[in-house]
Design a protein around this motif. Structure first.
Motif, PDB file in Angstrom:
ATOM      1  N   CYS A 102       7.367  10.694   5.248  1.00 56.91           N
ATOM      2  CA  CYS A 102       8.224   9.699   4.604  1.00 56.91           C
ATOM      3  C   CYS A 102       9.675   9.866   5.063  1.00 56.91           C
ATOM      4  O   CYS A 102      10.132  10.961   5.379  1.00 56.91           O
ATOM      5  N   TYR A 127       4.459  15.151  -1.258  1.00 59.87           N
ATOM      6  CA  TYR A 127       3.285  14.772  -2.047  1.00 59.87           C
ATOM      7  C   TYR A 127       3.547  13.610  -2.996  1.00 59.87           C
ATOM      8  O   TYR A 127       2.828  13.430  -3.969  1.00 59.87           O
ATOM      9  N   ASN A 128       4.556  12.810  -2.711  1.00 59.28           N
ATOM     10  CA  ASN A 128       4.804  11.601  -3.490  1.00 59.28           C
ATOM     11  C   ASN A 128       4.052  10.437  -2.859  1.00 59.28           C
ATOM     12  O   ASN A 128       3.825  10.415  -1.654  1.00 59.28           O
ATOM     13  N   ASP A 129       3.678   9.471  -3.703  1.00 62.01           N
ATOM     14  CA  ASP A 129       3.115   8.227  -3.191  1.00 62.01           C
ATOM     15  C   ASP A 129       4.270   7.370  -2.698  1.00 62.01           C
ATOM     16  O   ASP A 129       5.179   7.039  -3.461  1.00 62.01           O
ATOM     17  N   ARG A 144       0.841  -1.197   0.000  1.00 66.04           N
ATOM     18  CA  ARG A 144       0.000   0.000   0.000  1.00 66.04           C
ATOM     19  C   ARG A 144       0.871   1.240   0.000  1.00 66.04           C
ATOM     20  O   ARG A 144       1.914   1.288   0.646  1.00 66.04           O
ATOM     21  N   ASN A 145       0.443   2.240  -0.740  1.00 66.39           N
ATOM     22  CA  ASN A 145       1.137   3.525  -0.800  1.00 66.39           C
ATOM     23  C   ASN A 145       0.261   4.615  -0.200  1.00 66.39           C
ATOM     24  O   ASN A 145      -0.969   4.542  -0.283  1.00 66.39           O
ATOM     25  N   PHE A 146       0.920   5.605   0.392  1.00 64.50           N
ATOM     26  CA  PHE A 146       0.228   6.786   0.890  1.00 64.50           C
ATOM     27  C   PHE A 146       0.956   8.016   0.383  1.00 64.50           C
ATOM     28  O   PHE A 146       2.143   7.969   0.087  1.00 64.50           O
ATOM     29  N   GLU A 147       0.209   9.114   0.327  1.00 58.92           N
ATOM     30  CA  GLU A 147       0.829  10.364  -0.105  1.00 58.92           C
ATOM     31  C   GLU A 147       1.483  11.045   1.097  1.00 58.92           C
ATOM     32  O   GLU A 147       0.843  11.238   2.128  1.00 58.92           O
ATOM     33  N   CYS A 148       2.744  11.415   0.932  1.00 59.87           N
ATOM     34  CA  CYS A 148       3.450  12.143   1.981  1.00 59.87           C
ATOM     35  C   CYS A 148       2.943  13.584   1.980  1.00 59.87           C
ATOM     36  O   CYS A 148       2.820  14.208   0.924  1.00 59.87           O
TER      37      CYS A 148
END
Length: 197
Positions: free
Chosen positions: A33, A13-15, A5-9
């Motif tokens: 991150c 603002y990167n995944d 799973r990825n989240f936005e920092c």
């Protein structure tokens, strides 16, 4: 195979994969991150020599403590952080003085203080004046040096000794006006890079 799973920092603002998010401090729950945290730590340590590093989340005033830094920072950054913390602690010791030899980097406590102002470095054996924190003013007492320092020539000489360091490569004196401890010699043809500390 389970999908990562990825989240936005909230900073870059990167995944970013969830495993790369770190809690900034044990005193706040802001997750950022690892790359952004390390960039911030690097900027604070290298450009400002600052060891009081705040959470990156806007309006959060929480400072990262030693354990937070150990958990979050890269190995190189953590070593730099420990080094700067040590230097800051040493500066608070009233009897401690750094060796005036720019190639030495050693220092020591000098308990005799002004009673015996000649401090001989235990590492390189160069003599430093405890009172003035400059190379020992050979042939002059501290009182005579103070009088000489009061003249325009003496004040200039004192300021040069106190506020400049020679480039480790070409020996041209360099004046630091603030900011980063990363220095670059301004002498044309040299441009050697070194750490002011």
């Amino acid at each position: 195979m389970p999908k990562t799973r990825n989240f936005e920092c909230n900073i870059c603002y990167n995944d970013v994969p969830v495993v790369d998010f770190m809690r900034t401090s044990t005193k706040c729950n802001h997750r950022i991150c690892r790359e952004c945290l390390n960039k911030n730590i690097n900027t604070q340590l290298n450009s400002k020599g600052n060891t009081e590093i705040k959470c990156l989340k806007s309006n959060c005033e929480v400072l990262m403590d030693y354990e937070d830094m150990k958990r979050v920072a890269s190995e190189d950054l953590f070593e730099r952080y420990e080094y700067l913390c040590l230097r800051q602690a040493i500066r608070k010791m009233p009897d401690f003085r750094w060796c005036s030899n720019p190639e030495c980097g050693s220092g020591q406590e000098h308990f005799e203080r002004d009673k015996a102002p000649i401090m001989v470095c235990i590492e390189c054996e160069k003599m430093t004046c405890y009172k003035h924190e400059v190379p020992w003013h050979e042939g002059r007492t501290c009182a005579e040096y103070d009088i000489e320092k009061g003249t325009p020539e003496g004040a200039t000489s004192y300021a040069i000794e106190r506020d400049t360091k020679p480039c480790p490569k070409c020996k041209v004196r360099i004046y630091k006006t603030g900011g980063c401890t990363h220095m670059k010699c301004t002498n044309p043809g040299c441009y050697y890079e070194f750490c002011w500390l």
